[in-house]
Motif scaffolding. Structure first.
Motif, PDB file in Angstrom:
ATOM      1  N   VAL A   1       2.480  10.409  -9.487  1.00 55.41           N
ATOM      2  CA  VAL A   1       1.606  10.710 -10.622  1.00 55.41           C
ATOM      3  C   VAL A   1       1.150  12.155 -10.561  1.00 55.41           C
ATOM      4  N   GLU A   2       0.863  12.589  -9.329  1.00 55.44           N
ATOM      5  CA  GLU A   2       0.450  13.991  -9.201  1.00 55.44           C
ATOM      6  C   GLU A   2       1.558  14.939  -9.626  1.00 55.44           C
ATOM      7  N   THR A   3       2.773  14.637  -9.192  1.00 56.70           N
ATOM      8  CA  THR A   3       3.910  15.469  -9.611  1.00 56.70           C
ATOM      9  C   THR A   3       4.019  15.493 -11.126  1.00 56.70           C
ATOM     10  N   LEU A   4       3.858  14.321 -11.709  1.00 56.65           N
ATOM     11  CA  LEU A   4       3.942  14.255 -13.173  1.00 56.65           C
ATOM     12  C   LEU A   4       2.911  15.177 -13.806  1.00 56.65           C
ATOM     13  N   GLN A   5       1.712  15.080 -13.258  1.00 55.65           N
ATOM     14  CA  GLN A   5       0.635  15.876 -13.822  1.00 55.65           C
ATOM     15  C   GLN A   5       0.939  17.366 -13.733  1.00 55.65           C
TER      16      GLN A   5
ATOM     17  N   ARG B   1       0.832  -1.196   0.000  1.00 51.11           N
ATOM     18  CA  ARG B   1       0.000   0.000   0.000  1.00 51.11           C
ATOM     19  C   ARG B   1       0.869   1.250   0.000  1.00 51.11           C
ATOM     20  N   ARG B   2       2.006   1.142   0.663  1.00 52.62           N
ATOM     21  CA  ARG B   2       2.915   2.279   0.702  1.00 52.62           C
ATOM     22  C   ARG B   2       3.407   2.630  -0.695  1.00 52.62           C
ATOM     23  N   THR B   3       3.733   1.576  -1.460  1.00 48.80           N
ATOM     24  CA  THR B   3       4.180   1.828  -2.831  1.00 48.80           C
ATOM     25  C   THR B   3       3.124   2.604  -3.592  1.00 48.80           C
ATOM     26  N   LEU B   4       1.877   2.175  -3.395  1.00 47.68           N
ATOM     27  CA  LEU B   4       0.799   2.830  -4.144  1.00 47.68           C
ATOM     28  C   LEU B   4       0.642   4.278  -3.715  1.00 47.68           C
ATOM     29  N   ASP B   5       0.779   4.526  -2.422  1.00 44.96           N
ATOM     30  CA  ASP B   5       0.664   5.911  -1.951  1.00 44.96           C
ATOM     31  C   ASP B   5       1.749   6.781  -2.559  1.00 44.96           C
ATOM     32  N   ARG B   6       2.947   6.224  -2.549  1.00 49.05           N
ATOM     33  CA  ARG B   6       4.049   7.012  -3.134  1.00 49.05           C
ATOM     34  C   ARG B   6       3.839   7.188  -4.625  1.00 49.05           C
ATOM     35  N   CYS B   7       3.302   6.168  -5.228  1.00 54.12           N
ATOM     36  CA  CYS B   7       3.035   6.245  -6.653  1.00 54.12           C
ATOM     37  C   CYS B   7       2.025   7.359  -6.933  1.00 54.12           C
TER      38      CYS B   7
ATOM     39  N   PHE C   1      -1.546   9.528 -20.947  1.00 52.09           N
ATOM     40  CA  PHE C   1      -0.761   8.509 -20.250  1.00 52.09           C
ATOM     41  C   PHE C   1      -0.910   8.658 -18.743  1.00 52.09           C
ATOM     42  N   VAL C   2      -0.885   9.888 -18.272  1.00 52.29           N
ATOM     43  CA  VAL C   2      -1.049  10.086 -16.830  1.00 52.29           C
ATOM     44  C   VAL C   2      -2.428   9.610 -16.391  1.00 52.29           C
ATOM     45  N   GLY C   3      -3.414   9.887 -17.233  1.00 52.62           N
ATOM     46  CA  GLY C   3      -4.752   9.391 -16.919  1.00 52.62           C
ATOM     47  C   GLY C   3      -4.783   7.880 -16.866  1.00 52.62           C
ATOM     48  N   PHE C   4      -4.065   7.289 -17.792  1.00 51.83           N
ATOM     49  CA  PHE C   4      -3.977   5.843 -17.848  1.00 51.83           C
ATOM     50  C   PHE C   4      -3.335   5.294 -16.570  1.00 51.83           C
ATOM     51  N   LEU C   5      -2.274   5.936 -16.162  1.00 55.32           N
ATOM     52  CA  LEU C   5      -1.585   5.508 -14.947  1.00 55.32           C
ATOM     53  C   LEU C   5      -2.515   5.610 -13.748  1.00 55.32           C
ATOM     54  N   LYS C   6      -3.269   6.690 -13.707  1.00 58.27           N
ATOM     55  CA  LYS C   6      -4.180   6.896 -12.580  1.00 58.27           C
ATOM     56  C   LYS C   6      -5.198   5.773 -12.504  1.00 58.27           C
ATOM     57  N   ARG C   7      -5.721   5.445 -13.669  1.00 57.03           N
ATOM     58  CA  ARG C   7      -6.721   4.383 -13.696  1.00 57.03           C
ATOM     59  C   ARG C   7      -6.108   3.054 -13.206  1.00 57.03           C
TER      60      ARG C   7
ATOM     61  N   ILE D   1      13.250  15.264 -15.771  1.00 52.64           N
ATOM     62  CA  ILE D   1      13.263  15.068 -14.325  1.00 52.64           C
ATOM     63  C   ILE D   1      14.628  14.538 -13.922  1.00 52.64           C
ATOM     64  N   ALA D   2      15.242  15.255 -13.039  1.00 52.97           N
ATOM     65  CA  ALA D   2      16.626  14.930 -12.727  1.00 52.97           C
ATOM     66  C   ALA D   2      16.736  13.742 -11.789  1.00 52.97           C
ATOM     67  N   ASP D   3      16.088  13.841 -10.685  1.00 49.73           N
ATOM     68  CA  ASP D   3      16.305  12.800  -9.702  1.00 49.73           C
ATOM     69  C   ASP D   3      15.260  11.709  -9.846  1.00 49.73           C
ATOM     70  N   ILE D   4      15.640  10.697 -10.562  1.00 51.02           N
ATOM     71  CA  ILE D   4      14.674   9.655 -10.852  1.00 51.02           C
ATOM     72  C   ILE D   4      14.415   8.783  -9.638  1.00 51.02           C
ATOM     73  N   ALA D   5      15.325   8.814  -8.694  1.00 49.88           N
ATOM     74  CA  ALA D   5      15.138   8.004  -7.490  1.00 49.88           C
ATOM     75  C   ALA D   5      13.800   8.330  -6.836  1.00 49.88           C
ATOM     76  N   ASP D   6      13.349   9.587  -6.971  1.00 46.61           N
ATOM     77  CA  ASP D   6      12.062   9.965  -6.388  1.00 46.61           C
ATOM     78  C   ASP D   6      10.907   9.255  -7.066  1.00 46.61           C
ATOM     79  N   PHE D   7      11.126   8.850  -8.285  1.00 41.97           N
ATOM     80  CA  PHE D   7      10.038   8.250  -9.050  1.00 41.97           C
ATOM     81  C   PHE D   7      10.102   6.723  -9.085  1.00 41.97           C
ATOM     82  N   SER D   8      10.754   6.186  -8.064  1.00 45.43           N
ATOM     83  CA  SER D   8      10.924   4.738  -8.072  1.00 45.43           C
ATOM     84  C   SER D   8       9.581   4.023  -7.983  1.00 45.43           C
ATOM     85  N   ALA D   9       8.618   4.625  -7.278  1.00 42.49           N
ATOM     86  CA  ALA D   9       7.341   3.938  -7.096  1.00 42.49           C
ATOM     87  C   ALA D   9       6.587   3.817  -8.413  1.00 42.49           C
ATOM     88  N   VAL D  10       6.510   4.910  -9.131  1.00 41.67           N
ATOM     89  CA  VAL D  10       5.772   4.852 -10.390  1.00 41.67           C
ATOM     90  C   VAL D  10       6.518   4.003 -11.416  1.00 41.67           C
TER      91      VAL D  10
END
Lengths: 759, 550
Positions: free
Chosen positions: A262-266, A252-258, A328-334, A387-396
């Protein structure tokens, strides 16, 4: 200079063990046949140097047949050891032939071991180093620097990029530290230098992941020549490495971070749209044209690569539904919402990948095809958004990798959703396990691509199971024993306590007071008679904790302390390292110590207890894997259906290979000696005993099958007294150690082949 | 008073000994007691002779203090002053407690040394029995020579004595005993206390902070044993415990040790893995959950025990090698710190290189590179043991020399041509051979029957002891020469009389015994010869001395 069936091999020692000769013989036959091989030879009999000598000689004589050696090992110290042995061999070569060596051999490791940038390398943690490196060297960052020269820069990479490529690394042997030295001297980044030099090096030494984990292999090892010999050393666990590299867990934590990802991406997309809409349009056009990112792929960007194996990647354009960034972001959200709903279960769900795909289509109308492109599409987006620091996007990244994997493979995987941990059924902690059950999936491209793959280790018994679970057809399979001038290992199976209570770690008697007490008295008595170090292994950490607590209450530990100091492995690696070092110190200064440790733990896999660091090893119980795990059950089922391997056979095989690993840690050579005590009556059974490596099995006599503690102590005393006698080189010569002349004699060759073919 | 020059540290009146009233004196080196009204001591013990003191438990009617000597004897003092008996006793106890350890070490060490030597060397023990127990010479004389030898043999050892480590199980040695009424008693000795202090410096700190001011010693240790700190399996509940701080400090220490990392890269589990899987990947096996909330109390107490054992062992180890360790530690620390700085990337920590090299070494595959040696090949070892020994001192030759000379001899032998004109005549030659073969004139001595067949083994044993004893005495005797000090003169005279006494009390009875058994006469001949030589030496010396004096 040895003659191995017509091949002249330089061997950098004055003497040779007979089994080294047999090993090289088998190896050469494998190379000649351009096929794969499975070779077992006890540790401490010079496996590595035999491998290196033969393959280097082969490369020198047939440079067109074998142009590269890829040597994979498991740990960093192992890798460094291999390179040092190689250095020794190369020095010997140039001494013998008088000409300077024209081989390039190098080790490759992750950035954290190679980085010389003062700030980046000080981070020390692998992921952070990688992330920081990326923020300094990503291609768009470097492009931005053209307009804004104040941005931070890694001068080592810039210098390497400017001039490093023109001048190939001069021939020689480069260990990790040598690479750093070289990088320092020239001001070049050693990591990228090594990666670049990989292509033209004659010998490459690195860890398994660079070949087996598709996410990394695709970047690093993609262009290695087919005419390579691949060696997997210490390969007894190779199936687990394969499985690990293809499995994903989502909590569940992964999903929360994800969600936040996704919001950041948006938001970023929104921002870019307002300022620089052309960028997104460009990306869209690129995707329409099906231009893969190949044109922009720079080595430094290769951060996110496809999690599936190369031949499974679709060679077509990204489907229209996810081509624009917003879509794509919409797709990810779904997709995310769907996963969230799946995690809201109250009971365990297990399903196959087709079932999962059908369900996702029914519920949220997500098709299989866009899912398959998910990872690639995300990669493109992240690059476009700079996006420079990809480590932040590990969840997505994890989620999209999962999407790609789950839609690519319909076989060999299972999905298990567990609402809580087995031990704590009251605490909701839902996890979705996407688990690979077939190790052959990950290793298949390796077998297909390279002409010879050698799987070798000190403990590979029973040999025939590896070809089955890895699904390949070896041309040679051999197990070599250790020829010994004196029996320097003493395996004893202790099945009973002095009060005749059967000793076993099996589930029913786990809490049995009498068993625990008898185990304690075994350790106590051994601590009184064995000099220097004793290592004891338990079947699991929990089991060890309970036993230690029981021993503490009964005062057994206090009595042991009278003889030796006690150190115990903990789940914390740093703490254990310290305990380990103190343990060695105590062995070194003569006080003697006991290390309590866990089978399958880090100590049992990576640490050797040479000479006085381990004079006895005690294996408390049979280290079966935790069989209640659903993932394991699913895997067993799969093995049964696909490979006709019975559950029990596999479990016993798995337990015995770990037991063999544990006890094998104390014997590291012919001058070494050690007791191996198997403290469980189940070891006496033929099905268990028969799965031990041959070099251990053949020293188990019928008289040492079901001993009591006292009997074991008597036998041990006798053994130790014998071993304490001086042992000189002359005692070995002609038996377990041969001079060149002896090796060349007809009689000896016959004897060697006889020993080798007893299998 | 008998010893006015001595410093009297404590005087306690009204102390009874053997039902007699008297006064107890504690002096700098001894404890003494004199009956009332007399000015001499009837009891006097050196502290060095005292093994320990014992006191009567609190609450007993009689307030007593007992001294146990090394010899096993004991003396009990009864403090009979009604009002201040307890105080008196405690004062004496405290003082003794401070004094005894000082002497104890010295006395103990000597005694232990002697004991050890006797135990290790059965011959010496026999000698001791023969000479000291039968009172041929005094124990002091016997040891004077012995101990001197050992001390001289290894001056470095005796001068800077080795730091003694700590037993790993010292806490286990504190066996709690039930005192019958629902309580526990711990017996602490000075050694154990020292062990605790050395292993747990924080406890020592606490002790120094608290003991005389806030707590008595007894209270301190009581609290120690009651504390969570001692019983680590208990979960910390009370924070008012003075030791809770110790536990915290220990934890800090452990942490800093962990943070410091390890010097040997081969055991560093953190850097073992090259590339760990990213979070979320891999088959997750059911690991023990790390979150503290769902760990049961039992589990966390278990892991506390494990932590404690690791810490304890590390501390014991450190206490044992604290002195030697520090410079090494510092060196490694500096290398560690500059391992991070930018310049030192060139400078590889040497530990790593050495360890790697060690790890790939196969000693038995390499030819040994020692200088060539010749193995000593004894065909008849008895000839080696009893054969004639050339008396001239020889310079040692290297093996290479020997090999060369053997080669040379071989060479010579090859070129040897007999000079037939200068050989013996055949008659002389055959008579010489006859004389040298068994039964011949020159070989008479060789025919004697092996002595071990003629003499019963019991007599042989006795003879052996006599030889050993005589040898020891003679050694003492001869070691006096040259006699150049008055002390030596005295000693040599004494030794001579010792020798005579030995001959009278030991040798003569033995001779008579042999004669009674009609054994071959001359078993003791050699012994007597040796004694005679000594006597004549003594006479020569004496006459010379007389001459010089006159």
């Amino acid at each position: 200079m040895l003659n191995i069936e017509g091949l002249l091999v330089h061997f950098p020692y004055d003497y040779i063990y007979p089994e080294q000769y047999s090993y090289m013989l088998e190896l050469k036959r494998t190379l000649d046949a351009k096929g794969h091989g499975v070779l077992e030879m006890p540790s401490g009999t010079g496996k590595t140097i035999s491998l290196l000598s033969l393959i280097v000689a082969y490369q020198k004589v047939f440079p067109l047949e074998v142009s590269k050696l890829i040597y994979c090992s498991r740990t960093v110290p192992e890798i460094e050891k291999v390179v040092e042995e190689l250095r020794k061999l190369m020095e010997y070569y140039s001494k013998q032939t008088g000409e300077s060596n024209n081989f390039l051999a190098l080790a490759l490791s992750s950035r954290k071991n190679l980085c010389i940038h003062p700030e980046v390398s000080s981070l020390r943690v692998g992921k952070e180093v990688d992330g920081k490196c990326h923020t300094l060297t990503a291609s768009y960052i470097r492009a931005q620097r053209h307009s804004d020269p104040d941005l931070p820069v890694c001068r080592f990479y810039e210098d390497f990029d400017a001039v490093g490529r023109q001048m190939p690394l001069p021939a020689g042997v480069y260990n990790l530290d040598d690479l750093k030295d070289f990088g320092k001297r020239n001001g070049w980044c050693p990591y990228y230098l090594a990666r670049y030099s990989l292509m033209h090096a004659n010998i490459v030494v690195y860890s398994y992941h660079y070949l087996l984990d598709p996410k990394i292999a695709d970047l690093v090892s993609k262009e290695l020549t087919k005419k390579s010999v691949v060696v997997f050393d210490e390969a007894h666990n190779i199936d687990n490495v394969c499985i690990d590299s293809m499995s994903v867990n989502i909590s569940r934590r992964t999903l929360d971070r994800c969600q936040t990802n996704v919001e950041t991406l948006q938001n970023t997309i929104q921002k870019i749209k307002e300022t620089d809409a052309t960028k997104l349009k460009m990306e869209y056009r690129r995707l329409v044209e099906g231009l893969k990112e190949a044109n922009v792929a720079r080595e430094t960007d290769v951060y996110l690569s496809n999690p599936v194996l190369p031949d499974e990647i679709l060679q077509e354009a990204v489907p229209g539904t996810i081509r624009t960034a917003e879509h794509f972001v919409g797709f990810l959200k779904r997709f995310l919402e769907y996963l969230k709903s799946r995690l809201r279960v109250h009971h365990v769900v297990q399903e196959s990948t087709p079932q999962f795909l059908k369900d996702i289509f029914d519920k949220v109308c997500i098709d299989r095809k866009p899912l398959r492109f998910c990872a690639e599409r995300l990669r493109s987006l992240l690059r476009t958004l700079e996006i420079a620091d990809i480590a932040d996007f590990s969840a997505v990244t994890l989620i999209s990798n999962f999407a790609t994997l789950v839609s690519t493979y319909s076989q060999g995987f299972t999905i298990i959703i567990e609402p809580f941990e087995d031990r704590t059924p009251t605490i909701a902690n839902p996890v979705l396990h996407f688990s690979c059950m077939d190790p052959s999936i990950a290793i298949k491209p390796v077998f297909q691509r390279f002409q010879s793959v050698i799987i070798t280790s000190g403990t590979l018994s029973p040999l025939d199971i590896y070809p089955r679970i890895l699904d390949f057809r070896p041309v040679t399979m051999a197990s070599f024993t250790m020829t010994l001038a004196r029996t320097c290992l003493c395996p004893l199976i202790v099945g009973r306590g002095n009060d005749q209570v059967a000793l076993s770690s099996k589930f029913e008697t786990r809490e049995d007071f009498a068993v625990i007490r008898n185990y304690g008295s075994l350790l106590q008595e051994m601590s009184a008679i064995v000099p220097d170090g004793i290592v004891a292994f338990f079947t699991s950490y929990m089991y060890m904790e309970n036993i230690v607590a029981a021993w503490y209450e009964q005062g057994i530990l206090e009595n042991i302390q009278r003889n030796k100091l006690i150190f115990i492995e903990t789940p914390d690696a740093a703490e254990t390292s310290m305990a380990l070092e103190k343990y060695q110190e105590a062995c070194e200064n003569g006080r003697g110590a006991i290390l309590l440790s866990v089978a399958r733990g880090k100590v049992s896999e990576g640490i050797d207890f040479v000479h006085h660091f381990g004079r006895a090893v005690i294996m408390f119980g049979v280290p079966y894997v935790y069989t209640q795990s659903r993932i394991l059950k699913a895997r067993l089922e799969y093995l049964r259906d696909q490979f006709q391997i019975r559950e029990n056979d596999f479990l016993t095989f798995d337990a015995m290979r770990h037991a063999a690993q544990c006890v094998g840690r104390v014997i590291r050579g012919k001058t070494d000696y050690g007791l191996m005590i198997f403290a469980d009556k189940r070891y006496a059974r033929a099905d268990k005993r028969g799965k031990l490596p041959r070099w251990i099995q053949e020293h188990i006599s019928d008289g040492s099958l079901n001993l009591t503690v006292d009997e074991a102590v008597q036998l041990s005393k006798h053994f130790l007294r014998q071993m304490a006698q001086p042992f000189r080189q002359e005692d070995q010569l002609g038996l377990s150690l041969l001079t060149l002349e002896q090796l060349e004699s007809e009689e000896m060759l016959k004897k060697i082949s006889q020993i080798a073919h007893q299998t | 008073m008998a010893a006015l020059s001595e410093e009297v540290l404590l005087v306690v009146k009204k102390v009874r000994q053997r039902k007699q009233d008297g006064t107890l004196y504690l002096m700098a080196e001894r404890i003494a007691w004199g009956p009332e009204g007399k000015d001499r001591f009837t009891v006097s013990h050196l502290y060095a002779d005292t093994r320990c003191q014992k006191i009567s438990p609190d609450g007993k009617a009689k307030i007593q203090l007992q001294l146990v000597l090394h010899t096993g004897e004991s003396t009990t003092f009864h403090f009979s002053n009604d009002s201040s008996a307890l105080k008196d006793r405690d004062a004496a106890k405290e003082l003794l407690q401070q004094l005894l350890p000082k002497f104890k070490k010295k006395a103990n060490k000597e005694l232990e040394e002697k004991n050890r030597m006797l135990q290790e060397d059965p011959v010496l023990f026999q000698l001791y029995k023969d000479l000291v127990v039968s009172q041929v010479i005094s124990a002091d004389e016997f040891w004077a020579n012995r101990l001197g030898d050992t001390n001289h043999a290894d001056p470095s050892l005796s001068n800077n004595k080795q730091e003694v480590g700590i037993s790993g199980a010292f806490l286990a040695d504190i066996r709690p005993q039930t005192d019958g009424c629902n309580g526990l008693r711990y017996n602490l000795t000075a050694d154990i206390i020292e062990s605790i202090f050395r292993t747990y410096p924080t406890v020592k700190e606490k002790y120094c902070e608290n003991v005389p001011h806030n707590l008595t010693e007894k209270e301190f240790w009581t609290r120690f044993f009651q504390s969570h700190y001692f019983h680590r399996d208990r979960i910390n509940t009370g924070t008012q415990d003075i030791f809770s701080e110790c536990a915290k400090q220990d934890e800090q220490g452990l942490k800093s040790m962990v943070v410091q990392g390890v010097k040997n890269p081969l055991v560093d589990l953190l850097s073992l893995e090259d590339k760990t899987l990213d979070e979320g990947y891999g088959v997750c096996t059911t690991l023990p959950s790390t979150s503290n909330s769902n760990r049961s109390v039992k589990e966390s107490s278990n892991s506390a025990i494990i932590k404690r054992f690791n810490h304890h062992s590390a501390m014991v180890l450190a206490a044992g090698s604290r002195k030697g360790e520090t410079p090494a530690n510092q060196a490694s620390e500096t290398s560690n710190t500059d391992g991070n700085s930018r310049d030192s990337v060139f400078f590889q920590p040497p530990v790593k290189k050495v360890k790697l090299k060690e790890a790939i070494e196969y000693e038995d595959l390499q030819r040994e590179n020692r200088p060539k040696t010749v193995a000593l090949n004894l065909k008849k070892s008895d000839r080696y043991a009893h054969g004639p020994v050339p008396l001239q001192s020889q310079q040692y030759t290297t093996s290479q020399d020997i090999i060369n000379s053997v080669n040379y001899i071989q060479h010579e032998m090859v070129n040897y041509k007999p000079n037939l004109t200068q050989v013996l005549s055949s008659t002389t030659a055959s008579s010489a051979i006859a004389a040298l073969s068994s039964g011949g004139v020159l070989m008479q001595a060789a025919t004697q029957q092996a002595i071990n067949q003629m003499v019963p083994s019991e007599v042989q044993g006795e003879l052996k002891h006599l030889y050993a004893a005589a040898g020891e005495l003679l050694r003492h005797f001869w070691s006096c020469f040259p006699v150049n000090t008055p002390f030596m003169e005295e000693k040599v005279t004494k030794m001579k009389s010792n020798l005579e006494r030995f001959q009278m009390t030991k040798l003569c009875p033995f001779q008579e015994k042999i004669q009674r058994q009609y054994l071959s006469t001359n078993l003791t001949g050699h012994l007597e010869e040796m004694l005679q030589t000594a006597y004549s030496k003594f006479h020569i010396w004496q006459t010379r001395r007389m001459l010089r004096k006159t």
